[in-house]
Write a protein that holds these residues in place. Structure first.
Motif, short mmCIF file in Angstrom:
data_model
loop_
_atom_site.label_atom_id
_atom_site.label_comp_id
_atom_site.label_asym_id
_atom_site.label_seq_id
_atom_site.Cartn_x
_atom_site.Cartn_y
_atom_site.Cartn_z
N THR A 87 38.52 30.26 34.42
CA THR A 87 37.99 31.06 35.37
C THR A 87 38.28 32.46 35.20
OG1 THR A 87 37.80 29.15 36.88
CG2 THR A 87 37.38 31.53 37.77
N PHE A 88 39.51 32.74 35.11
CA PHE A 88 39.87 34.12 35.00
C PHE A 88 39.52 34.75 33.73
CE2 PHE A 88 42.77 37.68 34.40
CZ PHE A 88 42.73 38.30 35.51
N ASN A 89 39.48 33.78 32.85
CA ASN A 89 39.15 34.31 31.27
C ASN A 89 37.65 34.70 31.15
OD1 ASN A 89 39.99 34.88 28.48
ND2 ASN A 89 38.95 33.17 27.83
N ARG A 90 36.96 34.03 31.71
CA ARG A 90 35.59 34.09 31.89
C ARG A 90 35.03 35.41 32.70
NH1 ARG A 90 32.52 28.02 32.34
NH2 ARG A 90 33.12 27.21 30.29
N SER A 91 35.87 35.78 33.74
CA SER A 91 35.47 36.62 34.62
C SER A 91 36.01 38.20 34.15
CB SER A 91 35.86 36.55 36.10
OG SER A 91 37.18 36.36 35.97
N ALA A 92 37.27 38.10 33.38
CA ALA A 92 37.69 39.23 32.93
C ALA A 92 36.99 40.37 32.18
CB ALA A 92 38.96 38.84 31.93
N PRO A 93 35.96 40.01 31.31
CA PRO A 93 35.25 40.93 30.56
C PRO A 93 34.22 41.44 31.65
CG PRO A 93 35.32 39.07 29.37
CD PRO A 93 35.98 38.72 30.56
N ARG A 94 33.83 41.09 32.83
CA ARG A 94 32.80 41.57 33.58
C ARG A 94 33.42 42.07 35.05
NH1 ARG A 94 31.37 36.30 32.83
NH2 ARG A 94 31.39 36.08 35.09
N VAL A 95 34.83 42.13 35.15
CA VAL A 95 35.35 42.37 36.37
C VAL A 95 35.22 43.74 36.58
CG1 VAL A 95 37.81 43.23 35.34
CG2 VAL A 95 37.73 42.03 37.70
N ALA A 96 35.44 44.71 35.83
CA ALA A 96 35.03 46.03 36.19
C ALA A 96 33.62 46.38 36.67
CB ALA A 96 35.25 47.06 35.13
N GLU A 97 32.62 45.50 36.26
CA GLU A 97 31.20 45.73 36.70
C GLU A 97 31.10 44.87 38.01
OE1 GLU A 97 27.13 43.50 34.89
OE2 GLU A 97 28.50 44.31 33.43
N ASP A 98 31.83 44.00 38.12
CA ASP A 98 31.70 43.15 39.60
C ASP A 98 32.28 43.69 40.67
OD1 ASP A 98 30.27 41.27 38.08
OD2 ASP A 98 31.79 39.93 37.73
N LEU A 99 33.25 44.78 40.57
CA LEU A 99 34.13 45.19 41.48
C LEU A 99 33.08 46.46 42.34
CD1 LEU A 99 37.48 46.08 39.81
CD2 LEU A 99 36.83 44.58 41.75
#
Length: 291
Positions: free
Chosen positions: A279-291
């Motif tokens: 879950t963390f690995n999949r969300s990591a590349p998009r985390v800045a965009e999701d914040l």
């Protein structure tokens, strides 16, 4: 913190509308960099936590000791759950310490990524550093608290026995459990802010669903005890009590009814770790965009 400023190549993801720049993955870079950044972030924040405090680390030690004092008085003088249990006091303190470590890691990890929004938006670094630094920071507290617990164990006259070696796999299992939850919770909270109030309820329920203040023998054999022993934290606490303090108390396998009944709680730890990482690995590349 200079190591955080080292740039890493940007990944580009092709979409229907063109090319979108994605952030770094959870494990971008080599392991030496990940370990160095984890240590730097954890140690820096741990030191800052006590900066400007007159008593410093004493406050961190005071919390489990205060809980221990309250529960010890209530459950030995009023309810008297500790009657007939050898070394009930040091076993209670150790159990509280294990729970506090679980609660500290998972509670802090929920908002870990969101709380470091400026860092995530501006600097490219392996995102796995964030939950790992939370675990490492809490481990610093755990190790220092264990020194205090060791003093109480010595004062309580607990004999040193071969069963103490169980501490190594049990602490390893606890670290695996909290690390998996730290990755999972920190990733989910970025998109679902309901995670925090839900987890607060789960954490409180976990305290009473774990044989910390009460011996597992006070729970009648049957469905209720079976449910309690499905909790991985219950397995860790019960086995620690049996191995370190009182071999006459049931082991985790005996409390569960049979050794094979431990397959579920132990398997759950592994599943939570794998699901947390994925879950963390999949969300990591998009985390800045999701914040």
């Amino acid at each position: 913190m200079s190591a955080l400023a080292e740039p890493t190549p940007l990944d580009r993801i092709r979409t229907g509308g063109g090319t979108r720049v994605a952030g770094p993955s959870a494990l971008s870079g080599d392991w030496r960099r990940i370990l160095a950044l984890t240590w730097t972030l954890a140690y820096t924040e741990w030191r800052l936590k006590f900066f400007g405090s007159v008593l410093g680390y004493a406050w961190q030690l005071a919390r489990p000791l205060a809980m221990f004092a309250i529960y010890y008085v209530i459950f030995t003088q009023a309810v008297r759950l500790g009657d007939g249990i050898r070394y009930y006091a040091p076993a209670l303190l150790m159990s509280i310490l294990l729970y506090q470590f679980f609660a500290e890691v998972t509670g802090a990890s929920v908002g870990a990524v969101v709380g470091r929004e400026n860092l995530v938006r501006k600097i490219h670094f392996p995102r796995i550093v964030i939950p790992l630094s939370i675990v490492l920071q809490a481990t610093f507290n755990l190790v220092l608290n264990l020194v205090a617990v060791g003093i109480f164990i010595a004062l309580g006259g607990v004999p040193v026995r071969a069963g103490w070696l169980w501490m190594i796999p049990l602490f390893g299992l606890l670290l695996m459990l909290v690390t998996g939850l730290a990755m999972l919770l920190s990733a989910l909270y970025v998109r679902f802010r309901d995670v925090q109030p839900i987890w607060e309820v789960v954490t409180q329920a976990a305290f009473y669903a774990t044989p910390i203040i009460y011996p597992i023998t006070t729970v009648p054999e049957g469905t209720l005890r079976d449910i309690i022993m499905l909790n991985p934290l219950s397995v860790i606490v019960e086995q620690m009590k049996h191995a370190m303090f009182d071999p006459d108390q049931p082991s985790a396998a005996a409390a569960s009814g049979a050794a094979w009944h431990l397959v579920f709680p132990l398997g759950l730890v592994l599943v939570l770790f794998v699901v947390g990482f994925v879950t963390f690995n999949r969300s990591a590349p998009r985390v800045a965009e999701d914040l």
